[in-house]
Structures are given as C-alpha cells and as structure tokens.
Design an enzyme around this catalytic site. Sequence first.
Site, mmCIF file in Angstrom:
data_model
loop_
_atom_site.group_PDB
_atom_site.id
_atom_site.type_symbol
_atom_site.label_atom_id
_atom_site.label_comp_id
_atom_site.label_asym_id
_atom_site.label_seq_id
_atom_site.Cartn_x
_atom_site.Cartn_y
_atom_site.Cartn_z
ATOM 1 N N GLU A 95 0.819 -1.209 0.000
ATOM 2 C CA GLU A 95 0.000 0.000 0.000
ATOM 3 C C GLU A 95 0.856 1.264 0.000
ATOM 4 O O GLU A 95 0.521 2.255 -0.667
ATOM 5 C CB GLU A 95 -0.945 0.013 1.205
ATOM 6 N N GLU A 110 -12.632 -0.589 -10.004
ATOM 7 C CA GLU A 110 -12.143 -1.487 -11.054
ATOM 8 C C GLU A 110 -13.055 -1.581 -12.278
ATOM 9 O O GLU A 110 -12.581 -1.578 -13.420
ATOM 10 C CB GLU A 110 -11.873 -2.881 -10.476
ATOM 11 N N ASP A 134 -4.196 -10.005 -8.276
ATOM 12 C CA ASP A 134 -4.580 -9.124 -9.376
ATOM 13 C C ASP A 134 -3.477 -8.239 -9.944
ATOM 14 O O ASP A 134 -3.131 -8.312 -11.138
ATOM 15 C CB ASP A 134 -5.773 -8.262 -8.955
ATOM 16 N N GLU A 182 -18.230 -7.473 -2.873
ATOM 17 C CA GLU A 182 -16.861 -7.983 -2.823
ATOM 18 C C GLU A 182 -16.772 -9.400 -3.388
ATOM 19 O O GLU A 182 -15.856 -9.708 -4.141
ATOM 20 C CB GLU A 182 -16.337 -7.954 -1.385
#
Length: 578
Positions: A117, A372, A258, A351
């Site tokens: 992050e 996304e 991902d 989710e």
Amino acid sequence: MPFRLLIPLGLLCALLPLHHGAPGPDGSAPDPAHYRERVKAMFYHAYDSYLENAFPFDELRPLTCDGHDTWGSFSLTLIDALDTLLILGNVSEFQRVVEVLQDNVDFDIDVNASVFETNIRVVGGLLSAHLLSKKAGVEVEAGWPCSGPLLRMAEEAARKLLPAFQTPTGMPYGTVNLLHGVNPGETPVTCTAGIGTFIVEFATLSSLTGDPVFEDVARVALMRLWESRSDIGLVGNHIDVLTGKWVAQDAGIGAGVDSYFEYLVKGAILLQDKKLMAMFLEYNKAIRNYTRFDDWYLWVQMYKGTVSMPVFQSLEAYWPGLQSLIGDIDNAMRTFLNYYTVWKQFGGLPEFYNIPQGYTVEKREGYPLRPELIESAMYLYRATGDPTLLELGRDAVESIEKISKVECGFATIKDLRDHKLDNRMESFFLAETVKYLYLLFDPTNFIHNNGSTFDAVITPYGECILGAGGYIFNTEAHPIDPAALHCCQRLKEEQWEVEDLMREFYSLKRNRSKFQKKTVSSGPWEPPARPGTLFSPENHDQARGRKPAKQKVPLLSCPSQPFTSKLALLGQVFLDSS
C-alpha cells in the site's frame, strides 16, 4: 461432465432516478459534459469533507465527520488525490497541496506500514505528482524532472521499504516498520500481488534518480514469482517469502493476485520489455485454460486446475481493462458485460458474488466504492467508443450518489442488499474511482493526449520530451509519463562508449570520409533503443552478484502459523473456519 455456470435469468436492477443528461427512452447515450460536472461535484464534496474534518489523518470517517490513520499516518488522502486535482483542472489547489505535503509528511516514524500500500499510494502518488508538477504550474527546480522535492519524498518512502526485500528469495515481507525495518516475528507469508506490484513505481524511481536498486529488487521479486508457478502455469494466492513455498494455493485473477498480472503488462509497456509481456501472455494462456468459464473467471487449485470457488470478486473487474491493453477487445467486452449485470443487480459490485447462485457471498456483501469496473469502462471506451460503457459511468454516478453520499463525504457501502453504510471513505475513492469516472466522460483530457502536443524539457542530461501521452496508470490510478524514464540517464559512460563505437562502425561502413567521434560532451544524449535494457532480468541477477540471503540484514524468524486460507484482500487473510 464439464463444469457449467447456471446464471439466473432476469436479474433485477435497482431503479435509480436519472438526472437530466441521462439517456431517455430513445436510448441516447449519457451526456458526457453533464456527467463530468456531476463527477467533479462528487470529488469536491468528498475532498472538502476530508480537508475540513479529517486532515492530517490518512482518511475520512464520513459518518462521524472525523479522521483516522489507516495505512501509516501520511495524510494519505491528500497524496492520493493530488494528481486527480490536476486532471480536474485545479492547478491552484495542486500547488497548495504540494507545499502542504512538503511541510507535513514525515516518513521517519515508528509505524508498521504495508509495503504494497505504501508503494502504490504514497510512492506512486508522489512520483505522479512530481512528473505533473510543471504542467500544474509549480515552479520546478533546476534539473527537473531528475530532481525535485516530491521526487526526494518518493525516494525516501521507497527506501523505507527496501528492508522488506532482504529475504532468501528476494520476495518482500508484507509489512515493514518505517523506523526499524522488518519486525522480529513478522509473518513471512505475503500475497502474490504484494510481491509483484513494484516494477512501475520502482523502475520509474530508478530512472529518475539513477539508483538501480529499486528496479533491481522489483525485477528479482517478479522473477521469483515466475519461477514459482505450477507445472500448469498458475500461481497461488499467498507464498512464504523465506522458503518460496506456496501457502494458499488458489489461483485466479482477483484479490491477492490481481496487480501482479497488471504490472507485468504495464511494466512491459512502460519499459518496452518483451520478456515481461511474454511472461504475462504465458499466464494468460493458463488462465484461459483453467479459470475461464463462459467469460467469467473462477478460482482453481493452482496445481490441478480444479475449481475451488466459483465466485466473482469485485477486484477482478480490472481484467477487461487489462485485456484491452493487449488488444483483446472482444473477450474484454464479453467479460465486462458479465460484470455489468452484477452492478445492475445491486447498484454496485459486492466484494464476492457466487456465480452459480447469482447472489452475494455471506460477509462479503459490501462495496467500498471500488474503481475497477469503472477503470475497465474507461479503457474500453477509449478503445471502442461503445456507448454502453458511458451507461456504466452514468449508473456508477447515480448509484454512488443515491446510496453512499452523506453530509461529510461518501461512505463505504457495508451491505448492497439493504444499503447499510460503514464509517470509512478509502483514499482510493478520490485517487481512482472519481478519476476514472471523470476520464471516462472527458475525452479531451490531457491524459488522453495522442502525441499531438508535448513539452520539450532541457535537463542536465540533454533534451527530453514530456507530456506527449501514453500515460501508464499504476494500480492506484497514478499516471506515470513513460517518456520521463529517458530524461535522467546518468553514469552511462560505458553505454555512451558502446554507442560511439556503433556510430563509428556504421560511419565507416558507409564510407564516410570524414568522421569525428562523438563524445559525451560533444552533443545531446540519445536514449537507448530499448528502455530497460540495462535492467533486464538476466543481468539483474548478475548486477546483484549474490543471492539475497547473503545481504547484511539478518533473516528474521517467526512462529509457524497454520494457513488454511482461501483468499486474501489487501493483506487480510480469509481463514477457513473448518
């Protein structure tokens, strides 16, 4: 009997009131100008609420109108929103925030931070803002873009992450203390995305600063994952970075994996690196062979290819956009339309979504305003101009405003079934969701430049071209100008000597009677033919000259932990209760 998906017919759509500018009964496309203004108003409602109620904390808590630190105490929302300000055209606030960040952000703090992050949000955000500073009217210092306060901040933050890479495999720990390094007892289990999501930021940093260590460690981590794939070409979800053994063996394109695939493609484009692209294309074959069913992507066992979870995760919605980057438009659109049906069913993407049952998964019913699907719509609209993609943008604006908007910003949707809210507004809402929505409706934004305009910049290393387009978004939607990677080449005497010899060779071959060897000081520097050549995977291991296990920082041990996990989301492990 082959596995088939049973998709329920007649998915119900939440009926949301449409504003002026939405398509009418004639099916006309949404008005981009109308929705640009709507998106801009969304941004300032959220941004102003953060400034008034949450700064200098990381993020806003919109239900209680206060702030809290989440990823490290960096005023994270301010960093994440900075390049969005410029994309929306607000140069004065961009300039103000640059000054605020220089005065208030300190990375020399005793905080345990996520390596992943911190890289994508902080390092990526600062690098993007640094490269956009001149366009935003900031008075840049001599030597820009090869120097500057935001670049120095990005480098400082990235150096705080380097101790995490000092493992026997070269794959990083998931957490590092910014003051003390990796804590004794830190778990060595890291998700795949947390290992393979550094090449965009770290290669940019190496190119701008001249220090190869950042790109070096990013490439080693990528290669170790590549070498750890199964015999059928898949990677799992979590791996032990000390032993290189897979701990969670579910393979898919979503949470925990991902952005590894994303960065192989974007790293290949950014660095013009054929090997990275070849790696992705090999993965893509295995993904199609084992995880794809009726244009959905499931989770399978990485060694056997058997289905382990027939679910769609909201984080997987980046995949159509990634497919568009490699030119696979038809498959991208088919998958996008599958995901869009889920959005229409709930007014957002839960989710987890059970594909055979056509409904949410228990305890995964929320929608934290993720970007996304909107990101994929933006990429695909640029590629196709299909008005269906604008309709997704319209639906996103209407849904988010109707369900999520509160007095102090926009709140995470805790449950899409009853629209209960949670007291958090993630920084990616301003960094990604709003940005991609705005770019979807703004076809003339400078980000979409096709090379028709550009800026010529004089650096200590010669003249370079910036702002010509082709921006590469990191996984937090921070745009990186790929041309900038060729502006700051330094310590390249050996490369110049080779180039001089080649010039001389071809001059003699053409029988030129008068040739004067061109030296480093006799003319402007010319970039190498293939960016990234000096940092290829083959010579990176040679450049290191030793295995990571022999580095100075001692290896850390931690108690063994049982992992019967299925998946992870941003480092959160979902344990199997059985």
